[in-house]
Motif scaffolding. Structure first.
Motif, PDB file in Angstrom:
ATOM      1  N   PRO A  94       0.814  -1.226   0.000  1.00 20.98           N
ATOM      2  CA  PRO A  94       0.000   0.000   0.000  1.00 20.98           C
ATOM      3  C   PRO A  94       0.845   1.272   0.000  1.00 20.98           C
ATOM      4  O   PRO A  94       1.827   1.379   0.734  1.00 20.98           O
ATOM      5  N   TYR A  95       0.471   2.197  -0.866  1.00 24.24           N
ATOM      6  CA  TYR A  95       1.087   3.525  -0.942  1.00 24.24           C
ATOM      7  C   TYR A  95       2.576   3.468  -1.270  1.00 24.24           C
ATOM      8  O   TYR A  95       3.349   4.332  -0.849  1.00 24.24           O
ATOM      9  N   ALA A  96       2.968   2.462  -2.040  1.00 26.57           N
ATOM     10  CA  ALA A  96       4.374   2.303  -2.409  1.00 26.57           C
ATOM     11  C   ALA A  96       4.903   3.537  -3.137  1.00 26.57           C
ATOM     12  O   ALA A  96       6.031   3.986  -2.882  1.00 26.57           O
ATOM     13  N   GLU A  97       4.103   4.092  -4.032  1.00 30.17           N
ATOM     14  CA  GLU A  97       4.592   5.235  -4.813  1.00 30.17           C
ATOM     15  C   GLU A  97       4.735   6.487  -3.959  1.00 30.17           C
ATOM     16  O   GLU A  97       5.521   7.374  -4.282  1.00 30.17           O
ATOM     17  N   PHE A  98       3.996   6.571  -2.858  1.00 29.26           N
ATOM     18  CA  PHE A  98       4.213   7.679  -1.932  1.00 29.26           C
ATOM     19  C   PHE A  98       5.561   7.520  -1.225  1.00 29.26           C
ATOM     20  O   PHE A  98       6.208   8.520  -0.883  1.00 29.26           O
ATOM     21  N   GLN A  99       5.983   6.277  -0.990  1.00 24.69           N
ATOM     22  CA  GLN A  99       7.306   6.064  -0.397  1.00 24.69           C
ATOM     23  C   GLN A  99       8.401   6.554  -1.348  1.00 24.69           C
ATOM     24  O   GLN A  99       9.367   7.206  -0.929  1.00 24.69           O
ATOM     25  N   TRP A 100       8.216   6.254  -2.632  1.00 26.83           N
ATOM     26  CA  TRP A 100       9.174   6.742  -3.621  1.00 26.83           C
ATOM     27  C   TRP A 100       9.104   8.267  -3.736  1.00 26.83           C
ATOM     28  O   TRP A 100      10.135   8.940  -3.862  1.00 26.83           O
ATOM     29  N   ALA A 101       7.909   8.816  -3.671  1.00 22.49           N
ATOM     30  CA  ALA A 101       7.759  10.273  -3.726  1.00 22.49           C
ATOM     31  C   ALA A 101       8.538  10.937  -2.596  1.00 22.49           C
ATOM     32  O   ALA A 101       9.244  11.942  -2.804  1.00 22.49           O
ATOM     33  N   ASN A 102       8.444  10.369  -1.402  1.00 23.58           N
ATOM     34  CA  ASN A 102       9.159  10.940  -0.256  1.00 23.58           C
ATOM     35  C   ASN A 102      10.671  10.787  -0.397  1.00 23.58           C
ATOM     36  O   ASN A 102      11.433  11.663   0.034  1.00 23.58           O
ATOM     37  N   TYR A 103      11.104   9.693  -0.997  1.00 24.05           N
ATOM     38  CA  TYR A 103      12.535   9.515  -1.262  1.00 24.05           C
ATOM     39  C   TYR A 103      13.047  10.600  -2.195  1.00 24.05           C
ATOM     40  O   TYR A 103      14.061  11.262  -1.922  1.00 24.05           O
ATOM     41  N   PHE A 104      12.330  10.802  -3.303  1.00 20.20           N
ATOM     42  CA  PHE A 104      12.750  11.849  -4.245  1.00 20.20           C
ATOM     43  C   PHE A 104      12.647  13.236  -3.612  1.00 20.20           C
ATOM     44  O   PHE A 104      13.467  14.115  -3.888  1.00 20.20           O
TER      45      PHE A 104
END
Length: 224
Positions: A175-185
């Motif tokens: 769940p919300y994997a792309e938000f994890q990537w968003a926060n990384y970037f």
């Protein structure tokens, strides 16, 4: 909600988001794809696409909580009612004058009368993402917009989406994997303002950043 013999759909204006933000560049990309789909392949193809991309929802009394597909819902909202006026929603050719989304009811939590019990259950099941457009949170659930049209823009969520599309990382069912990537970037570019002028350059840089050691812990990381 409206019901046909095979599908259930709901006016998008009646869907309650369970996150605070979307990436509007990614939304606009979907808007253009939907316009092209209708122009090139016709209304029946659009109807088929919408039915095959039903949004999972949770019901509580007369409220319908959207727990995924926020970007597609926002794109359909942006298209407006005119887009739907000739889209057949069932075998009888029923259409809509308002943006709609086909839905799939995952759970009915109407028995949880206390609001705190409801949101605790939503949190336990990872059906809510109470983080604002800057990735800050968790915020109080009262800060989550009540309508899809009120979702704020998180540019790094768009960056994550485009990086995934370009093969920077794999689709994940976490769940919300792309938000994890968003926060990384977001942390990588914390001293840089991202706008239309440098968006493509940031995407190129992010594709390289997705290969870094620091990204290995993120869902969908591709080991190079």
């Amino acid at each position: 909600m409206a019901t046909s013999t095979t599908s259930v759909y709901c006016e998008i204006d009646k869907l309650r988001p369970t996150q605070c933000a979307v990436g509007m560049k990614h939304v606009n990309r979907k808007v253009n794809e939907l316009l092209e789909l209708k122009e090139n392949q016709g209304t029946e193809k659009v109807a088929s696409f919408l039915k095959s991309h039903a949004a999972p929802v949770v019901i509580k009394d007369d409220q319908v909580f959207l727990i995924d597909n926020h970007h597609l819902c926002r794109a359909l909202y942006e298209l407006g009612g005119d887009y739907f006026k000739d889209i057949p929603l069932d075998s009888n050719g029923v259409t809509s004058s308002k943006p709609i989304m086909f839905i799939n009811v995952v759970s009915d939590l109407s028995d949880l009368k206390d609001n705190s019990q409801f949101w605790n259950k939503m949190n336990t099941e990872k059906w809510v993402h109470p983080y604002n457009k800057n990735g800050e949170g968790p915020v109080d659930v009262s800060e989550i917009p009540k309508k899809v049209s009120e979702l704020e823009d998180d540019v790094f969520r768009s960056i994550a989406a485009v990086v995934k599309i370009k093969g920077g990382f794999k689709k994940s069912f976490i769940p919300y994997a792309e938000f994890q990537w968003a926060n990384y970037f977001r942390t990588c570019f914390k001293n840089k303002k991202v706008d239309d002028k440098n968006f493509d350059k940031v995407i190129d840089e992010s594709l390289e950043l997705a290969k870094n050691e620091e990204a290995k812990k993120l869902p969908g990381y591709i080991d190079n």
